[in-house]
Design a protein around this motif. Structure first.
Motif, PDB file in Angstrom:
ATOM      1  N   GLN A   1       0.804  -1.221   0.000  1.00 29.17           N
ATOM      2  CA  GLN A   1       0.000   0.000   0.000  1.00 29.17           C
ATOM      3  C   GLN A   1       0.837   1.271   0.000  1.00 29.17           C
ATOM      4  O   GLN A   1       0.343   2.327  -0.350  1.00 29.17           O
ATOM      5  CB  GLN A   1      -0.939   0.013   1.214  1.00 29.17           C
ATOM      6  CG  GLN A   1      -1.985  -1.082   1.188  1.00 29.17           C
ATOM      7  CD  GLN A   1      -2.850  -1.029  -0.054  1.00 29.17           C
ATOM      8  OE1 GLN A   1      -3.155   0.038  -0.559  1.00 29.17           O
ATOM      9  NE2 GLN A   1      -3.210  -2.182  -0.578  1.00 29.17           N
TER      10      GLN A   1
ATOM     11  N   PRO B   1      -5.959  -4.358  -2.257  1.00 35.24           N
ATOM     12  CA  PRO B   1      -6.092  -4.512  -0.812  1.00 35.24           C
ATOM     13  C   PRO B   1      -7.178  -5.523  -0.461  1.00 35.24           C
ATOM     14  O   PRO B   1      -8.248  -5.527  -1.056  1.00 35.24           O
ATOM     15  CB  PRO B   1      -6.476  -3.111  -0.341  1.00 35.24           C
ATOM     16  CG  PRO B   1      -6.981  -2.425  -1.558  1.00 35.24           C
ATOM     17  CD  PRO B   1      -6.264  -3.002  -2.705  1.00 35.24           C
TER      18      PRO B   1
ATOM     19  N   ASP C   1      -8.864   9.864   3.287  1.00 37.70           N
ATOM     20  CA  ASP C   1      -9.105   8.513   2.764  1.00 37.70           C
ATOM     21  C   ASP C   1      -7.815   7.903   2.250  1.00 37.70           C
ATOM     22  O   ASP C   1      -7.551   6.716   2.431  1.00 37.70           O
ATOM     23  CB  ASP C   1     -10.129   8.558   1.622  1.00 37.70           C
ATOM     24  CG  ASP C   1     -11.533   8.813   2.132  1.00 37.70           C
ATOM     25  OD1 ASP C   1     -11.753   8.595   3.342  1.00 37.70           O
ATOM     26  OD2 ASP C   1     -12.395   9.228   1.342  1.00 37.70           O
ATOM     27  N   ARG C   2      -7.019   8.716   1.593  1.00 35.85           N
ATOM     28  CA  ARG C   2      -5.784   8.210   1.011  1.00 35.85           C
ATOM     29  C   ARG C   2      -4.851   7.692   2.100  1.00 35.85           C
ATOM     30  O   ARG C   2      -4.294   6.598   1.995  1.00 35.85           O
ATOM     31  CB  ARG C   2      -5.099   9.314   0.210  1.00 35.85           C
ATOM     32  CG  ARG C   2      -3.941   8.794  -0.624  1.00 35.85           C
ATOM     33  CD  ARG C   2      -3.217   9.899  -1.348  1.00 35.85           C
ATOM     34  NE  ARG C   2      -4.091  10.672  -2.202  1.00 35.85           N
ATOM     35  CZ  ARG C   2      -4.290  11.977  -2.085  1.00 35.85           C
ATOM     36  NH1 ARG C   2      -3.685  12.647  -1.137  1.00 35.85           N
ATOM     37  NH2 ARG C   2      -5.091  12.611  -2.907  1.00 35.85           N
TER      38      ARG C   2
ATOM     39  N   SER D   1     -10.051  -6.655   1.745  1.00 41.16           N
ATOM     40  CA  SER D   1     -10.940  -5.883   2.604  1.00 41.16           C
ATOM     41  C   SER D   1     -10.850  -6.422   4.025  1.00 41.16           C
ATOM     42  O   SER D   1     -10.934  -7.623   4.248  1.00 41.16           O
ATOM     43  CB  SER D   1     -12.374  -5.985   2.092  1.00 41.16           C
ATOM     44  OG  SER D   1     -12.750  -7.336   2.037  1.00 41.16           O
TER      45      SER D   1
ATOM     46  N   THR E   1      -1.339   6.297  -4.826  1.00 39.06           N
ATOM     47  CA  THR E   1      -2.126   5.172  -4.326  1.00 39.06           C
ATOM     48  C   THR E   1      -2.437   4.299  -5.543  1.00 39.06           C
ATOM     49  O   THR E   1      -2.198   4.701  -6.676  1.00 39.06           O
ATOM     50  CB  THR E   1      -3.452   5.626  -3.712  1.00 39.06           C
ATOM     51  OG1 THR E   1      -4.190   6.331  -4.714  1.00 39.06           O
ATOM     52  CG2 THR E   1      -3.238   6.511  -2.510  1.00 39.06           C
TER      53      THR E   1
ATOM     54  N   GLN F   1      -5.673   6.754   5.047  1.00 42.25           N
ATOM     55  CA  GLN F   1      -6.291   5.591   5.681  1.00 42.25           C
ATOM     56  C   GLN F   1      -6.041   4.332   4.845  1.00 42.25           C
ATOM     57  O   GLN F   1      -5.731   3.268   5.373  1.00 42.25           O
ATOM     58  CB  GLN F   1      -7.784   5.843   5.827  1.00 42.25           C
ATOM     59  CG  GLN F   1      -8.519   4.724   6.517  1.00 42.25           C
ATOM     60  CD  GLN F   1      -9.900   5.174   6.962  1.00 42.25           C
ATOM     61  OE1 GLN F   1     -10.058   6.230   7.561  1.00 42.25           O
ATOM     62  NE2 GLN F   1     -10.907   4.389   6.656  1.00 42.25           N
ATOM     63  N   ARG F   2      -6.162   4.480   3.532  1.00 43.26           N
ATOM     64  CA  ARG F   2      -5.941   3.339   2.648  1.00 43.26           C
ATOM     65  C   ARG F   2      -4.485   2.886   2.736  1.00 43.26           C
ATOM     66  O   ARG F   2      -4.175   1.714   2.760  1.00 43.26           O
ATOM     67  CB  ARG F   2      -6.264   3.748   1.211  1.00 43.26           C
ATOM     68  CG  ARG F   2      -6.873   2.624   0.403  1.00 43.26           C
ATOM     69  CD  ARG F   2      -7.349   3.170  -0.936  1.00 43.26           C
ATOM     70  NE  ARG F   2      -8.234   4.322  -0.764  1.00 43.26           N
ATOM     71  CZ  ARG F   2      -8.247   5.365  -1.601  1.00 43.26           C
ATOM     72  NH1 ARG F   2      -7.429   5.419  -2.629  1.00 43.26           N
ATOM     73  NH2 ARG F   2      -9.083   6.366  -1.405  1.00 43.26           N
ATOM     74  N   LYS F   3      -3.579   3.875   2.784  1.00 45.99           N
ATOM     75  CA  LYS F   3      -2.158   3.525   2.780  1.00 45.99           C
ATOM     76  C   LYS F   3      -1.725   2.871   4.082  1.00 45.99           C
ATOM     77  O   LYS F   3      -0.920   1.961   4.081  1.00 45.99           O
ATOM     78  CB  LYS F   3      -1.324   4.792   2.583  1.00 45.99           C
ATOM     79  CG  LYS F   3      -1.146   5.181   1.152  1.00 45.99           C
ATOM     80  CD  LYS F   3      -0.075   6.227   1.119  1.00 45.99           C
ATOM     81  CE  LYS F   3       0.105   6.845  -0.213  1.00 45.99           C
ATOM     82  NZ  LYS F   3       1.168   7.849  -0.134  1.00 45.99           N
TER      83      LYS F   3
END
Lengths: 358, 362
Positions: A67, B23, B129-130, B25, A213, B132-134
């Motif tokens: 990620q 990713p 959000d970015r 979930s 991302t 959090q995703r990372k």
């Protein structure tokens, strides 16, 4: 005296050199990428990567590698490729060694466009409107605005190159004028921006791959691959154009179309990169030159070579940027200039006798 | 040709990475609750949180106001430098691991510090959000708004943090205290017929500035009903983030009765004064020894506790008869205790910041 065989032989040699160069740069690229995956502030190295690949990795290293590091690396590769290729194309199209998305003001215009979208069109300011759609629309709005404004700068450049008998200096001066204008535009908008918008704009004025991302990488890939393929099929046209408009015309090339489509494609590629990662200076100008210095100025070779070299250069610079004063990261734009400028000067001084730009 | 074959290979590698690394979930864990953050994002967070971080300007400050100093897992690089009140109160936080530069949010460093929650100020939905995703760690957007005009949002922000960290009582207590203080200041100062005119210079906005940097709606002045000469500036030209900078000539025209200098800009103002003593000597406030220092208003977002201290101080100077019972050192300690649970502003720093009438020397 014409010695066709010798000329053919020379050209084959030349091609071989190009292919060898591309092959070795690709090897370096692979090395840089592998190193880049295992360095960073968190302790995720070769061992953890091996565990991860064999399915025994921890969730922690999976998060770091999949990620954080991978999207950054692939994003950097795509961005470097796009910038360097656009630079090489623009240089050929305008027959101008000083041309690049940055020096022509395309990057500046794109940054202005991104800022315009944020402040005037309200992208990114998702304060009160809490509907989920806006968050998805935003990247496209910013990118489209970046592209539209970059077209304006391209129009100015093309106009100038049409109206005046173009000395290389004229176009670059026009580029400086355009850059300065848009720079002032960005400053003016900063004045009316709120704090969060301001942070976004400041970010656009110096490039950073940290934002990458998978979503970005996907959009980058989907939009940049067709452009790169387009460039690839146009290389012979660009080569002919570099020999002169009359010559190209005599070969039946629609020079206006080739030039316009090439400039637009280059500015689209630049706009996409700028709207995602900000202005990364120097890659578009220096990489094509370094490549030409190494293998000569033959478009069918320099374009793919610039593509690979650009990707390698940006990922390499970013790896350094991430590690040089770790744990603090530098924006990669600073590093590309720090590495690019001395390298470029060195090459310029080293073989002055070899004319690679005709 | 090789270059024809190489390119697809590069793309292939890229694409295969893409395919393999989507990713997974995260499964909904037990003991999770869903909260709505200050940007309206719905975020799933653990019910019990032990380790947190605050990133970007003011985030750590608000967390520490909530008494969360033992939960902090890492700090931004900028917190190791400078003199912010919350770091003066908890200097041991400087030894925590770094989680990025100022205004940052370095995903890798945050992961390494291992918080269960990330509080992020000055952000957008997309940005939050970015991150959090990372990181795979819930990111909660909070706000550090202006205490004068946007006080309701500050309260909401504090209540939100209180709710998430199970420190609601603390949030309520601080909000009540803030409200009472502002009310009391107003009670003491409203209805005064001849209010002296005031001006504050040297206010910091993303860096230090000289005497021309001001705040037309400087909250301490509003709290004590002082008439700020700069309030006549068109509201559209004012930003409490980027600052308001006046033409110094205007200061001569306004010629306020009292001149206040933000301590952060005092050195620059001092330099301006040495370079142009004639200008300063034309100011009534300087002539009449009515030049005072105030505690730094902004330093990586606003020092809210200093805003209150400054308000009491300005009130005491402007209308001494209305504040006979107020001892500034006691008041300062009280406010520091209320905000950060410690008396960190000692006598020395109070003198340094000039809690006494003082004219800029030479």
């Amino acid at each position: 005296m014409i010695m066709p065989e010798r000329i053919l032989e020379q050209y084959k040699q030349h091609l071989k050199r190009g292919v060898r160069f591309i092959a070795s740069v690709s090897m370096i690229l692979l090395t840089v990428v592998s190193v880049s995956i295992v360095v960073g502030s968190a302790e995720v190295g070769f061992v953890e990567l091996y565990q991860l690949l064999t399915g025994k990795g921890t969730a922690f290293s999976a998060q770091i590698v999949y990620q954080i590091r991978l999207p950054r690396i692939i994003g950097g590769m795509l961005a470097g490729t796009a910038l360097a290729t656009s630079g090489a194309v623009v240089q050929s199209l305008l027959r101008n060694p000083l041309a690049s998305p940055f020096t022509l003001g395309i990057s500046g215009a794109s940054a202005f466009g991104a800022a315009f979208a944020i402040i005037v069109l309200g992208a990114g300011s998702t304060y009160e409107s809490s509907n989920d759609a806006s968050a998805i629309d935003n990247p496209y709005l910013v990118t489209s605005s970046a592209f539209l404004w970059s077209i304006l700068s391209v129009a100015v450049i093309i106009l100038v190159s049409k109206l005046r008998d173009t000395l290389p200096e004229t176009i670059v001066l026009a580029g400086i004028a355009v850059s300065t204008l848009f720079g002032a535009g960005i400053s003016a908008m900063q004045y009316f921006a709120d704090d969060i918008q301001l942070a976004s704009i400041v970010f656009w004025t110096f490039g950073d791959l940290g934002r990458a991302t998978w979503e970005y990488v996907m959009i980058l890939g989907i939009s940049l691959v067709p452009i790169m393929i387009f460039f690839h099929y146009q290389t012979w046209n660009y080569k002919s154009l570099r020999a002169g408009d009359e010559y190209a015309k005599s070969l039946g090339i629609k020079i206006d179309w080739v030039r316009l489509s090439g400039m637009l494609a280059a500015s689209l590629a630049t706009a996409i990169v700028v709207s995602f990662f900000g202005v990364i200076a120097f890659v578009g100008l220096v990489v094509p030159h370094i490549v030409r210095k190494m293998i000569g100025g033959d478009d069918p070779m320099t374009l793919p070579a610039s593509a690979v070299f650009g990707g390698m250069f940006l990922v390499g610079s970013d790896t350094l940027a991430r590690t040089v004063i770790s744990p603090v990261m530098l924006p990669v734009g600073i590093l590309t200039s720090f590495i690019g400028a001395p390298l470029f000067l060195f090459l310029l001084l080293k073989n002055t006798h070899k004319a690679y730009w005709s | 040709m090789i270059n024809n074959t190489l390119k697809p290979i590069v793309w292939l590698i890229a694409l295969s990475f893409l395919m393999s690394c989507r990713p997974r979930s995260a499964s909904k864990a037990e003991g999770c609750i869903v909260v709505r953050d200050m940007l309206g994002r719905k975020v799933e967070i653990p019910k019990q949180v032990k380790k947190i971080v605050g990133i970007r300007a003011g985030a750590l400050r608000l967390l520490l106001y909530m008494g969360a100093h033992e939960m902090i897992a890492g700090i931004e690089e900028i917190e190791r430098r400078g003199e912010r009140p919350y770091m003066a109160a908890y200097p041991e936080l400087r030894n925590l691991p770094l989680i990025g530069p100022s205004m940052g949010g370095d995903a890798e460093l945050i992961l390494k510090a291992g918080p269960e929650l990330i509080f992020m100020s000055y952000t957008t939905k997309e940005d939050a959000d970015r991150l959090q995703r990372k990181t795979g760690i819930p990111v909660l957007a909070i706000e550090c708004p202006e205490i004068g005009s946007e006080r309701a949002r500050l309260y909401t922000s504090l209540q939100f943090i209180g709710k998430v960290l199970d420190k609601e009582k603390r949030a309520d207590a601080l909000i009540t205290y803030l409200g009472h203080t502002i009310e009391e200041l107003n009670e003491r100062t409203h209805g005064i017929s001849a209010t002296p005119s005031v001006y504050v210079g040297g206010v910091s906005y993303s860096g230090l500035h000289g005497i021309n940097s001001t705040h037309p709606y400087y909250p301490p002045f509003i709290f004590v009903n002082a008439s700020n000469v700069a309030a006549s500036i068109d509201k559209r030209l004012i930003s409490h983030i980027k600052g308001t900078y006046i033409d110094v000539e205007q200061l001569l025209i306004w010629n306020p009765d009292y001149l206040f200098i933000d301590a952060s800009g005092s050195r620059l103002v001092h330099k301006e004064r040495t370079e142009n003593p004639a200008f300063f000597s034309m100011l009534e406030a300087v002539k009449n020894d009515r030049l005072f220092y105030l505690l730094p208003y902004n330093n990586y977002a606003t020092n809210y506790e200093y805003v209150l201290i400054n308000a009491w101080y300005a009130g005491k100077i402007l209308y001494p008869e209305k504040f006979p019972d107020i001892d500034m050192n006691e008041k300062t300690d009280e406010i520091c205790m209320r905000f950060l649970g410690k008396k960190f502003l000692n006598d020395r720093s109070a003198v340094e910041f000039g809690f006494m009438p003082e004219v800029l020397s030479e």
